[in-house]
Design a protein around this motif. Structure first.
Motif, PDB file in Angstrom:
ATOM      1  N   ALA A  21     -64.299 -40.603 -37.549  1.00 37.66           N
ATOM      2  CA  ALA A  21     -63.633 -41.146 -38.728  1.00 37.66           C
ATOM      3  C   ALA A  21     -62.149 -41.402 -38.487  1.00 37.66           C
ATOM      4  O   ALA A  21     -61.603 -42.363 -38.984  1.00 37.66           O
ATOM      5  CB  ALA A  21     -63.819 -40.192 -39.904  1.00 37.66           C
ATOM      6  N   HIS A  22     -61.483 -40.542 -37.740  1.00 36.29           N
ATOM      7  CA  HIS A  22     -60.039 -40.653 -37.553  1.00 36.29           C
ATOM      8  C   HIS A  22     -59.666 -40.222 -36.141  1.00 36.29           C
ATOM      9  O   HIS A  22     -60.428 -39.593 -35.442  1.00 36.29           O
ATOM     10  CB  HIS A  22     -59.303 -39.759 -38.563  1.00 36.29           C
ATOM     11  N   ALA A  23     -58.442 -40.534 -35.770  1.00 36.92           N
ATOM     12  CA  ALA A  23     -57.958 -40.243 -34.427  1.00 36.92           C
ATOM     13  C   ALA A  23     -57.524 -38.791 -34.265  1.00 36.92           C
ATOM     14  O   ALA A  23     -57.316 -38.078 -35.225  1.00 36.92           O
ATOM     15  CB  ALA A  23     -56.790 -41.171 -34.103  1.00 36.92           C
ATOM     16  N   GLN A  24     -57.406 -38.417 -33.008  1.00 35.04           N
ATOM     17  CA  GLN A  24     -56.845 -37.131 -32.660  1.00 35.04           C
ATOM     18  C   GLN A  24     -55.807 -37.367 -31.573  1.00 35.04           C
ATOM     19  O   GLN A  24     -55.876 -38.343 -30.849  1.00 35.04           O
ATOM     20  CB  GLN A  24     -57.933 -36.174 -32.182  1.00 35.04           C
ATOM     21  N   GLU A  25     -54.845 -36.463 -31.505  1.00 33.69           N
ATOM     22  CA  GLU A  25     -53.777 -36.564 -30.511  1.00 33.69           C
ATOM     23  C   GLU A  25     -53.874 -35.360 -29.593  1.00 33.69           C
ATOM     24  O   GLU A  25     -53.936 -34.221 -30.059  1.00 33.69           O
ATOM     25  CB  GLU A  25     -52.426 -36.581 -31.217  1.00 33.69           C
ATOM     26  N   ASN A  48     -54.236 -32.277 -32.050  1.00 34.16           N
ATOM     27  CA  ASN A  48     -53.894 -32.515 -33.453  1.00 34.16           C
ATOM     28  C   ASN A  48     -54.989 -33.394 -34.039  1.00 34.16           C
ATOM     29  O   ASN A  48     -55.184 -34.525 -33.582  1.00 34.16           O
ATOM     30  CB  ASN A  48     -52.549 -33.237 -33.576  1.00 34.16           C
ATOM     31  N   TYR A  49     -55.708 -32.865 -35.010  1.00 30.42           N
ATOM     32  CA  TYR A  49     -56.739 -33.633 -35.701  1.00 30.42           C
ATOM     33  C   TYR A  49     -56.153 -34.176 -36.994  1.00 30.42           C
ATOM     34  O   TYR A  49     -55.638 -33.425 -37.819  1.00 30.42           O
ATOM     35  CB  TYR A  49     -57.906 -32.737 -36.088  1.00 30.42           C
ATOM     36  N   THR A 108     -58.252 -34.100 -46.108  1.00 27.33           N
ATOM     37  CA  THR A 108     -56.920 -34.421 -46.639  1.00 27.33           C
ATOM     38  C   THR A 108     -55.759 -33.796 -45.868  1.00 27.33           C
ATOM     39  O   THR A 108     -54.629 -34.231 -46.014  1.00 27.33           O
ATOM     40  CB  THR A 108     -56.805 -33.975 -48.113  1.00 27.33           C
ATOM     41  N   LYS A 109     -56.030 -32.763 -45.054  1.00 24.33           N
ATOM     42  CA  LYS A 109     -54.955 -32.074 -44.338  1.00 24.33           C
ATOM     43  C   LYS A 109     -55.202 -32.112 -42.835  1.00 24.33           C
ATOM     44  O   LYS A 109     -56.340 -32.009 -42.390  1.00 24.33           O
ATOM     45  CB  LYS A 109     -54.875 -30.612 -44.781  1.00 24.33           C
TER      46      LYS A 109
END
Length: 130
Positions: A21-25, A48-49, A108-109
């Protein structure tokens, strides 16, 4: 050179996320040969998610210890229980484990954790798994 390694590692992990769904660093903090164990090294990274981030099924071919710094993450290895981890909690994976669930528990966080690997020198920290 160090920034290039971080960039390549981040691209590799982002590429493995598939339909996440979203990126991670991912940032590498340390890579160090273990002089008393020839052929082995320790590697330490931070992950970092973003809210809702999910990783594809993978393995590490290493001993891996996850230490949660911020937020909450859910982790599971094949055949093991799903674990929800908060700051200060730890998750362990053996070289034989397949990491079936690795995700930010919050939509959300953000979440952040450190991973300590003991692996073969020069080996990748992550490989896709069925």
């Amino acid at each position: 050179m160090r920034n290039m390694k971080k960039f390549i590692l981040s691209l590799f992990i982002l590429g493995l996320m598939g339909t996440a769904a979203h990126a991670q660093e991912v940032s590498t903090l340390l890579t160090k040969r273990l002089p008393d164990t020839p052929g082995k090294e320790i590697q330490v990274i931070t992950v970092n998610y973003a809210p809702g981030a999910v990783s594809a099924i993978h393995r590490h071919d290493a001993h891996a210890v996850v230490y949660v710094l911020e937020g909450e993450v859910e982790m599971q290895v094949r055949g093991g229980p799903l674990q929800r981890l908060s700051p200060g909690q730890i998750f362990y994976e053996s070289p034989e484990d397949v990491h079936t669930v690795s995700r930010n528990a919050s939509k959300t966080k953000p979440a952040k954790f450190v991973v300590f690997f003991i692996k073969n020198e020069g080996a990748p920290i992550l490989t896709p798994a069925p």
